[in-house]
Design a protein around this motif. Structure first.
Motif, PDB file in Angstrom:
ATOM      1  N   ASP B 204       0.861  -1.419  -0.011  1.00 32.11           N
ATOM      2  CA  ASP B 204       0.095   0.362   0.033  1.00 32.11           C
ATOM      3  C   ASP B 204       1.048   1.318  -0.006  1.00 32.11           C
ATOM      4  O   ASP B 204       1.632   1.055   0.764  1.00 32.11           O
ATOM      5  CB  ASP B 204      -0.763   0.407   0.857  1.00 32.11           C
ATOM      6  N   LYS B 206      -0.541   3.744   1.907  1.00 29.97           N
ATOM      7  CA  LYS B 206      -0.164   4.609   3.022  1.00 29.97           C
ATOM      8  C   LYS B 206       0.206   3.691   4.503  1.00 29.97           C
ATOM      9  O   LYS B 206       0.222   3.125   4.417  1.00 29.97           O
ATOM     10  CB  LYS B 206      -1.748   4.492   3.271  1.00 29.97           C
ATOM     11  N   ASP B 208      -0.950   3.744   7.507  1.00 33.64           N
ATOM     12  CA  ASP B 208      -1.963   3.209   8.306  1.00 33.64           C
ATOM     13  C   ASP B 208      -2.004   2.295   7.482  1.00 33.64           C
ATOM     14  O   ASP B 208      -2.734   1.289   8.564  1.00 33.64           O
ATOM     15  CB  ASP B 208      -3.214   4.314   8.172  1.00 33.64           C
ATOM     16  N   ALA B 209      -3.049   1.858   6.738  1.00 36.77           N
ATOM     17  CA  ALA B 209      -2.215   1.232   5.870  1.00 36.77           C
ATOM     18  C   ALA B 209      -1.852   0.150   6.130  1.00 36.77           C
ATOM     19  O   ALA B 209      -2.566  -1.601   6.397  1.00 36.77           O
ATOM     20  CB  ALA B 209      -3.358   0.681   3.977  1.00 36.77           C
ATOM     21  N   ASP B 223       5.767  -0.847   1.484  1.00 37.42           N
ATOM     22  CA  ASP B 223       5.340   0.822   1.402  1.00 37.42           C
ATOM     23  C   ASP B 223       5.566   1.406  -0.346  1.00 37.42           C
ATOM     24  O   ASP B 223       7.312   1.426  -0.606  1.00 37.42           O
ATOM     25  CB  ASP B 223       5.831   1.215   2.009  1.00 37.42           C
ATOM     26  N   SER B 225       4.800   3.263  -2.627  1.00 34.78           N
ATOM     27  CA  SER B 225       5.695   4.995  -2.754  1.00 34.78           C
ATOM     28  C   SER B 225       7.235   5.189  -2.573  1.00 34.78           C
ATOM     29  O   SER B 225       7.489   6.296  -2.693  1.00 34.78           O
ATOM     30  CB  SER B 225       4.604   6.180  -2.091  1.00 34.78           C
ATOM     31  N   GLY B 336      -9.597   9.007  -0.141  1.00 34.37           N
ATOM     32  CA  GLY B 336      -8.907   7.756  -0.016  1.00 34.37           C
ATOM     33  C   GLY B 336      -9.201   8.409   1.532  1.00 34.37           C
ATOM     34  O   GLY B 336      -8.227   7.925   2.279  1.00 34.37           O
ATOM     35  N   GLU B 337     -10.102   8.969   2.291  1.00 33.79           N
ATOM     36  CA  GLU B 337      -9.819   9.563   3.528  1.00 33.79           C
ATOM     37  C   GLU B 337     -10.992   8.083   3.935  1.00 33.79           C
ATOM     38  O   GLU B 337     -11.241   8.277   5.319  1.00 33.79           O
ATOM     39  CB  GLU B 337     -10.723  10.843   3.878  1.00 33.79           C
ATOM     40  N   GLU B 339     -11.319   5.040   6.180  1.00 33.51           N
ATOM     41  CA  GLU B 339     -10.458   3.965   7.161  1.00 33.51           C
ATOM     42  C   GLU B 339     -10.615   2.103   6.895  1.00 33.51           C
ATOM     43  O   GLU B 339     -12.705   2.681   7.715  1.00 33.51           O
ATOM     44  CB  GLU B 339     -10.185   4.378   8.800  1.00 33.51           C
TER      45      GLU B 339
END
Lengths: 347, 347, 347, 347
Positions: B204, B206, B208-209, B223, B225, B336-337, B339
């Motif tokens: 992912d 994020k 958090d994810a 991650d 990214s 994407g907000e 959860e």
């Protein structure tokens, strides 16, 4: 010995390979097998190799003798070989496998982690002799001519492999579309017919190819240069589509047919590979369809194909050429002028 | 009754649906079932429907009440219904099937030739009541809260369906990559873990994810990214790759990972669907890999998922919203907000 | 209407059923379908029912009209039926399923938890009319005669079901043994042949049956009253054995053949059922073989069989009898005097 | 070197084997591997071999060193071996396969046509050294102790193989019954749990065994000496039965449970093998159930089991004994006094 070798990648098939004089290969390991070549099929992949299309996928040391569809007579064997002996006629699986890695132990010869592939990563069979191993040869049944069966070593096994995957999902009353009735397609069509009770719909742009399909048992033929393939398929299948599609062409225009001809839950097998797959994810999701690549086939699948040939379920259309004509063969295939499969004969 | 309805396709989620006052649906057939909605999940597909992305695939009569992830209490039943009675808590498979066509007889609910799909082709569950049929409801085990479980009706079943297909090909020691640890992905990860002994690698962008993935049992998180996914996977798998990839994102950049992370013979499952698949045929052939679309899931798979939930093998991360906030939910998901999963509660 | 009914269990087939005058059945549910019977096959299972052999397995209320292999013309339909209408020719799956229980949702019609089985647990088709449901009828293709196809409703589907399971494990070059070339076996043999490229070896004790097998495409026939079956099979298969065995007889002496004729990893399918399986566990373990019971077949398998018949892949050998001769038919089957399958015609 | 050898078949386990002084085996082929044994498990099959129960199935030349569950350190390798080198810790698949015959090429190690089986058809591992081949050894991950893992070479792989076949048919919500929580059963139970989300019901006659089952994650335990197994299973499964049964005992009384506890369409796996299967064909047909023999397992399955052990999903209960105590071990197993698995240590 004489061997047709690739020295430089080129798009000009008239100078694809040169006939060189090279040493006959020596046995090196206890399981090596030396084959006197009786016939070696020329494949579209050979054109792709000459063009350099495989350099991103495998390591190639040039010059290299091409030829991955080989059959012949055992000329010599390593000292622990038991399967064959000098004088036995055999067909060669193109891949020499280690028999030790996990893919080998699963029977997945194509994924062998220590493989050599004649005519792709090591010297092949456009030569008087080719070196292979015990795990890559299949003894031929009595009465089967090595020259005649040679193209099954790659064209045949690849078509069979894809057809077998397709037939596992085909029930009586289902439809299987075969796109491209050439060297591979005319074998694939017969394999589907022998192993299932599905209706085969053959698609091609050449009248000759469609006639061959008809002779070989296709239930319906479609000339895609004149007819709307999707409309014909919808009509033949009550709007359901074909449960399986075997795409032996693999151009942009054939892969693009997929969403319009594959039934929900079905597969578009990609076997030919000149073009691309380009589709919205949503199309794959809505149709729950796949684009499924197919790569040659297992050793045991070549055994099964030999059994089909021995039963008379699969016939092969071939033309024969001397080794010296090999670049002409390359050019003619490039222009779609080979009917069935060209077999190259060593001197 | 109140219902959140789509009147016009739009890219502006702030005015996606309007809360209308409409008639409560009537029972029409002997097998109809009327549900008082306790909760209805908001799904990325709802955004896609609002944008008009489904008009090429299905017929939609606007205005239409959206909502295909529904659970609630049986309010009324047709006179031949035996499975449930008034007062029973149920989760609703999104598709009402005929039970007569060949796909239905094969258990392939998603391919029903006479189907209605709540919130996609017929009125859905962002309302006080939703009309469905006996073949689309599953009674809930004691102690399972309809509001809590509602998102499993689509997010859950879709993730489970893809995970189940993947686990059929996963052996102990194999690797399964889960791309996108959102509403579907966080369920899919748990399903793979419960049904196989493969190592799960979560990808992912994020933090958090990825933390959630870690909590839920992922063996490794990446991650994308910041890290080179292909390099990490090669390292984790001794250069073999992942036997199965579950792509819950389905953007161009995630499908493009396929050839670099899928093991030979493996599958890249396409579940999320904003982007495209775009690859050379040769890549699919050489890797003998597929791009496999996955579409929601079978009724029996929803039963199996309910069993997983009942065993405590799958937990769901949700947030709850009133019906009036529905466009805010749509906007937040677009950005994407959200959860886990947003559940909309009727008045 | 007239109906041939069982009043009391008996071993004397000359008084198996009596022809009674009973009421024509009424439609009761919205999905009921009333069939005017055109033909009903007499099955070995009918003899077993008459003998009381099924009382330990299912509930039977006598008197009951027998007949579970039915085909005819739709005479009336419930008000929600859409698949057929009055006048349509159909073949009847013997089981009326609920379409709601989990086995039904999996497509496993035979395991329906709320089933009725014509001629076994509810009135059957040895009568002018038989009552069934929309989920149990299959419309016939143009040109297929209901009387002609009736035996496929049970003999056919049972043979097809077993053959389909067998062919899933059969590769080209493999061997399938068919034991008993009678009502079921002569269909099973053709199904294996149509759906696989395995060699079929037919075993029987009657010269007529073996001649029929030969005509229908068996690759080898064995007269087990004169030849040593195990020795012949070992010889034909290079000592490997047959990958699949279809035992349509199911007597002690045929099941006892299993360990000597089944290849390691293979299956001995038990379809006929007069006798027992009696083997040491060690024998099953060493051969890694199974004794696999097979029970009739799915609705979709009957569809597939109808497709095979429509393609001309399966022909049926039948003889026709009036309803009044039904006990003579029962006696003749008991004495092995029926060639192929007997079809009973209503008045 | 010292080796525990069978000189004569006997039912008296107190004189089963004698400790002889024999030559250390020599490497003969290029792929031979010599192992210094660190541990060798004693198996119920060893008792059966001593009793002469295998003479009808395989050829045995006495005297022979028993021991087919071996692990140790590589002491020497043939000159073409690449997988391992001197000093590597390995576990040994019990069968040395040729890698050439069709079963080998399919990955079916147990059906190899040219096999040797340590301790059954050739000398085994109750000795200081055992001779095997490259295709029979699996390198151990760091930190795995050969003595500790030895029993997985047969008890483990056999339990895993059966469990894997079972889990392929098990969905969440299904039930799997494990009969006999001994040397194999306690491993099988953990494998089912790791690879599926089915509920495991453990059946045994010993309180200790049931307690162990409970500790290892069984969802329910049944003492078959006190409870009616069929009634308990009916109750736990809403009268449906268990989709899969793993019978690690294989006595007449455990195989007889099959029809009363297996769901329609399910399988009763026969792994233990002292007794018989004895059932009417009709029972197999009506339940559409199989008795499925299971034979050890594939090389790749032993790899997968090692992965499970490495993940911590399977723990093994063992007790250790010196080579000199081997007949005491034989006697204690005969009397059901071994808890888990006995491992014999060479001097």
């Amino acid at each position: 010995m004489q061997a047709a070798r690739l020295h430089e990648y080129t798009d000009d098939m008239s100078e694809a390979l040169s006939i060189d004089d090279v040493d006959r290969p020596d046995l090196e390991r206890s399981d090596d097998v030396l084959i006197e070549v009786e016939g070696a099929g020329w494949c579209q992949t050979d054109n792709h190799i000459v063009e350099g299309m495989w350099t991103d996928y495998v390591d190639q040391d040039l010059p290299m003798t091409l030829g991955h569809e080989n059959a012949g007579i055992v000329a010599d064997v390593g000292d622990e070989v038991t399967l064959v002996e000098e004088g036995d006629p055999v067909i060669c699986h193109p891949v020499q496998t280690c028999g030790i890695c996990r893919p080998c132990r699963l029977g997945e010869d194509m994924y062998c982690e220590n493989q050599a592939f004649n005519g792709l990563t090591t010297d092949g069979g456009f030569a008087e002799y080719v070196l292979t191993t015990e795990r890559a040869v299949i003894p031929l049944p009595d009465g089967v001519d090595p020259t005649e069966i040679a193209p099954h070593a790659d064209a045949g096994i690849t078509a069979y492999h894809a057809a077998k995957k397709a037939t596992e999902a085909l029930n009586p009353g289902d439809t299987c579309i075969v796109i491209g009735i050439g060297g591979l397609g005319h074998i694939g069509l017969q394999c589907v017919d022998a192993m299932s009770a599905a209706d085969v719909v053959a698609v091609d742009v050449k009248a000759d190819a469609l006639e061959l399909a008809d002779d070989l048992g296709a239930h319906h033929t479609v000339d895609s240069s004149e007819e709307d393939v999707a409309a014909v398929v919808a009509d033949l299948t009550d709007e359901v589509g074909a449960q399986q599609v075997l795409d032996f062409v693999g151009r942009d225009e054939t892969t693009a047919l997929g969403p319009d001809i594959v039934a929900q839950g079905g597969d578009h097998h990609v076997i030919g590979y000149g073009g691309h797959v380009h589709e919205p994810c949503q199309t794959l999701v809505f149709g729950e369809m796949s684009y499924q690549g197919d790569l040659v086939g297992r050793y045991t699948e070549l055994q099964e194909l030999v059994a089909l040939v021995d039963r008379g379920d699969v016939e092969l259309h071939t033309e024969r050429h001397d080794l010296g004509e090999i670049n002409t063969v390359a050019e003619r295939l490039e222009h779609g002028e080979i009917e069935g499969r060209a077999v190259v004969l060593p001197p």
